[in-house]
Design a protein around this motif. Structure first.
Motif, PDB file in Angstrom:
ATOM      1  N   GLY A 126     -20.034  20.997   2.852  1.00  0.00           N
ATOM      2  CA  GLY A 126     -20.344  20.106   1.741  1.00  0.00           C
ATOM      3  C   GLY A 126     -21.826  19.850   1.613  1.00  0.00           C
ATOM      4  O   GLY A 126     -22.641  20.343   2.369  1.00  0.00           O
ATOM      5  N   ALA A 127     -22.179  19.062   0.637  1.00  0.00           N
ATOM      6  CA  ALA A 127     -23.585  18.809   0.331  1.00  0.00           C
ATOM      7  C   ALA A 127     -24.296  18.061   1.446  1.00  0.00           C
ATOM      8  O   ALA A 127     -25.513  18.134   1.554  1.00  0.00           O
ATOM      9  CB  ALA A 127     -23.696  18.018  -0.975  1.00  0.00           C
ATOM     10  N   SER A 145     -24.003  24.212  -5.235  1.00  0.00           N
ATOM     11  CA  SER A 145     -22.910  23.371  -4.759  1.00  0.00           C
ATOM     12  C   SER A 145     -21.710  23.534  -5.671  1.00  0.00           C
ATOM     13  O   SER A 145     -21.846  23.838  -6.846  1.00  0.00           O
ATOM     14  CB  SER A 145     -23.362  21.904  -4.753  1.00  0.00           C
ATOM     15  OG  SER A 145     -22.315  21.077  -4.321  1.00  0.00           O
ATOM     16  N   CYS A 189     -19.282  18.992  -6.506  1.00  0.00           N
ATOM     17  CA  CYS A 189     -19.911  17.780  -5.962  1.00  0.00           C
ATOM     18  C   CYS A 189     -19.530  16.548  -6.770  1.00  0.00           C
ATOM     19  O   CYS A 189     -19.476  15.455  -6.221  1.00  0.00           O
ATOM     20  CB  CYS A 189     -21.425  17.929  -5.835  1.00  0.00           C
ATOM     21  SG  CYS A 189     -22.390  17.738  -7.337  1.00  0.00           S
ATOM     22  N   GLU A 193     -20.393  13.868  -4.047  1.00  0.00           N
ATOM     23  CA  GLU A 193     -21.483  14.160  -3.124  1.00  0.00           C
ATOM     24  C   GLU A 193     -22.754  14.606  -3.845  1.00  0.00           C
ATOM     25  O   GLU A 193     -23.679  15.100  -3.212  1.00  0.00           O
ATOM     26  CB  GLU A 193     -21.071  15.249  -2.137  1.00  0.00           C
ATOM     27  CG  GLU A 193     -20.021  14.825  -1.148  1.00  0.00           C
ATOM     28  CD  GLU A 193     -19.727  15.901  -0.114  1.00  0.00           C
ATOM     29  OE1 GLU A 193     -20.043  17.076  -0.357  1.00  0.00           O
ATOM     30  OE2 GLU A 193     -19.176  15.551   0.938  1.00  0.00           O
ATOM     31  N   CYS A 194     -22.852  14.423  -5.141  1.00  0.00           N
ATOM     32  CA  CYS A 194     -23.997  14.940  -5.896  1.00  0.00           C
ATOM     33  C   CYS A 194     -25.299  14.210  -5.591  1.00  0.00           C
ATOM     34  O   CYS A 194     -26.369  14.813  -5.640  1.00  0.00           O
ATOM     35  CB  CYS A 194     -23.727  14.882  -7.389  1.00  0.00           C
ATOM     36  SG  CYS A 194     -22.398  15.971  -7.910  1.00  0.00           S
ATOM     37  N   GLU A 210     -24.822  23.975  -9.826  1.00  0.00           N
ATOM     38  CA  GLU A 210     -23.591  23.278  -9.450  1.00  0.00           C
ATOM     39  C   GLU A 210     -22.462  23.715 -10.363  1.00  0.00           C
ATOM     40  O   GLU A 210     -22.650  23.877 -11.557  1.00  0.00           O
ATOM     41  CB  GLU A 210     -23.834  21.761  -9.565  1.00  0.00           C
ATOM     42  CG  GLU A 210     -22.791  20.907  -8.909  1.00  0.00           C
ATOM     43  CD  GLU A 210     -21.597  20.629  -9.803  1.00  0.00           C
ATOM     44  OE1 GLU A 210     -20.509  20.420  -9.266  1.00  0.00           O
ATOM     45  OE2 GLU A 210     -21.742  20.631 -11.037  1.00  0.00           O
TER      46      GLU A 210
END
Length: 113
Positions: free
Chosen positions: A32-33, A45, A48, A53-54, A70
């Motif tokens: 993950g990010a 990504s 997200c 999680e952005c 993304e």
């Protein structure tokens, strides 16, 4: 040859999306990010916005002048269907290069900008 930004970036996004589907994120650890690699020239990504999680990408990459690519996927098998109206406005405000794609990468892509 003078190519426009979309003409240069769109093929890259498709390649990154295919790489994500095959083996995880290129600029972000598959976990993950939160595992962003600082030596990466950019961040790529997936999902997200779905997993919220952005903001990590904003802090780790955009704040350091790096690009963020993304993708949010539609997954007809699980029933999850992405709605661009729910993430594109925020993605554009942050300066992300975001898009929606079908999970199987067969059937189109819809960039936020």
């Amino acid at each position: 040859m003078n190519r426009s930004w979309p003409a240069v970036v769109k093929p890259l996004i498709v390649v990154l999306a295919a790489a994500h589907a095959a083996c995880g994120d290129a600029g972000v650890d598959p976990g993950g990010a939160g595992g962003s690699r600082p030596d990466s020239p950019d961040s790529s990504s997936t999902q997200c916005f779905e997993v919220e999680e952005c903001e990590i990408l904003v802090d780790a990459f955009l704040a350091n002048g790096k690009a963020v690519f993304e993708v949010e996927y539609d997954d007809p098998f699980s029933g999850h269907m992405t709605d661009r109206s729910l993430f594109c406005e925020q993605a554009n405000a942050w300066g992300f290069n975001s898009m929606e794609m079908p999970l199987d990468l067969d059937g189109g892509r819809w960039p936020c900008r």
